[in-house]
Design an enzyme around this catalytic site. Sequence first.
Site, PDB file in Angstrom:
ATOM      1  N   LEU A  50       5.830  14.122  -4.437  1.00  8.53           N
ATOM      2  CA  LEU A  50       5.566  13.022  -3.359  1.00  8.53           C
ATOM      3  C   LEU A  50       6.003  11.784  -4.168  1.00  8.53           C
ATOM      4  CD1 LEU A  50       2.234  13.798  -1.973  1.00  8.53           C
ATOM      5  CD2 LEU A  50       4.326  14.492  -1.325  1.00  8.53           C
ATOM      6  N   CYS A 118      -6.518   9.489  -1.989  1.00 11.31           N
ATOM      7  CA  CYS A 118      -5.009  10.050  -1.877  1.00 11.31           C
ATOM      8  C   CYS A 118      -5.191  11.508  -1.911  1.00 11.31           C
ATOM      9  CB  CYS A 118      -4.280   9.587  -3.291  1.00 11.31           C
ATOM     10  SG  CYS A 118      -2.709  10.213  -3.494  1.00 11.31           S
ATOM     11  N   CYS A 215      -1.528   4.743  -9.833  1.00 14.96           N
ATOM     12  CA  CYS A 215      -0.100   4.466  -9.919  1.00 14.96           C
ATOM     13  C   CYS A 215       0.463   3.522  -9.244  1.00 14.96           C
ATOM     14  CB  CYS A 215       0.601   5.993  -9.008  1.00 14.96           C
ATOM     15  SG  CYS A 215      -0.045   5.843  -7.278  1.00 14.96           S
TER      16      CYS A 215
END
Length: 378
Positions: A50, A118, A215
């Site tokens: 992703l 997430c 991230c």
Amino acid sequence: MPKDLPLNSLGFAKPPAQTRVVVAMSGGVDSSVVAAQLAEEGYDVVGVTLQLYDHGAALAKKGACCAGQDIHDARRVAEEMGFPHYVLDYENTFREAVIDEFADAYLGGATPVPCIRCNERVKFKDLLETAKDLDADCMATGHYIQRKIGAQGPELHSAADPNRDQSYFLFSTTPDQLAYLRFPLGHLPSKDATRALAAKYGLAVAGKPDSQDICFVPNGDYASVIEKLRPGAADPGDIVDMEGNILGQHRGVIHYTIGQRRGLGIGGLEDPLYVVKLDPDTRHVVVGPKEALSTRVIPVREINWLGDEPFTSREEWHLKVRVRSTRPPREAIIRPISATEATVELIVPEEGVSPGQACVFYAPDNSRIFGGGWIWKG
């Protein structure tokens, strides 16, 4: 096909070659090993990575997952092991489902855990549905957690290696998701064992460092990211004691977290002071003595329950709970208010319990995880 065909390593009564598995590949050593191992065992592996944010400025950034280099590394592993690999653009989904809430939670004085959201809203929701669209029998990830079959079906269990266990970040995995997911690394004794497998398969990522940061937060600088997302978020205000007396000024509520001691800029006092509350409405950072951080009763909502009986079938559940990812589970009494809300009473008070963190439920005498919920202000 004979009905008595033995189950393969993923739990299906058919040969590996007839079992399609989508592997969520971040480009790190863990998910790369999962993909390589399943490919070597003969499974029909499809790798999916992703793209979660604009990685143009992050190509050389180390310590974070899902950046440009990581996409390259995942693609390279797929080429080496001979299975197809796809990169899916989930930037808009990730911003709406994870980043925006992260910023708003910080502005609200909470301490969010975006990695849980997430997993919950992107990887185990949208990506899992994509895996089904690809006619995959299951989806595998490199998470350190175990899936075991119990009397009522699949159960979630802590990883064999307590130093790598990621159960805190996966408590919101639903029973339906758990039925479809596989975690091939959860039984390994250590990360060294994972790296040894990477070396065995000749993967170029065998010595790649572990990701450290969230991230989309370079170098762990939460405040600068939130300032970009929400201009004006760093407005200054007063540092006050628990009686409301002004002790100094701060440079924005977003720069502080519950339990913080250093960097307050109010030295010269006899006893150390800690951040005990953040009030975004008044722009107050409230400080107090260490004992003011102790919390015994915690309101929890958005509960995901993984027990065999309904959550509300008992007035009390005597389990262990973890209120931060870095702390061990502690004994607690969980009192359901509804199927998704509860009051958690800690047998021994904990310091620094913060809204926005997760409260994860563990069996008192084994490795099973009973779900958990989100701590809020009440």
